[in-house]
Design a protein around this motif. Structure first.
Motif: not given
Length: 95
Positions: A52-76
């Motif tokens: 709800a704060t706009g940060c990543c739930r896992r790592c606390g970085r601003v959403h979307p964090c680099e891990f989420r972006l990397r996950g999307a790249q891998l999946l795509a």
């Protein structure tokens, strides 16, 4: 050989195990690798979600964090080579 496991994958490890870049590998071995990478991408998307704060739930970085972006790249990228077809989102459309 890359094995898909039920434990959480390391988030900073992208290297293939046992293969130098450009080395040909067997088709089935690549399919297993692609499946593992697509599963890793799906896992990263699952755990790195917005709070709800706009940060990543896992790592606390601003959403979307680099891990989420990397996950999307891998999946795509690797979803095209998955040996198993994904289930339909709307199965009622299947004839």
């Amino acid at each position: 050989m890359v094995k898909a496991v039920a434990t959480s994958p390391p988030e900073d490890h992208d290297a293939q195990e046992g293969h130098a870049m450009g080395t040909p590998i067997a088709e089935r071995e690549f399919e297993r690798y692609a499946e593992a990478q697509a599963a890793r991408g799906a896992y990263l998307l699952l755990v790195h979600r917005r709070e709800a704060t706009g940060c990543c739930r896992r790592c606390g970085r601003v959403h979307p964090c680099e891990f989420r972006l990397r996950g999307a790249q891998l999946l795509a990228h690797f979803a095209d080579w998955q040996a198993v077809e994904p289930a339909l989102v709307r199965p009622y459309l299947a004839g």
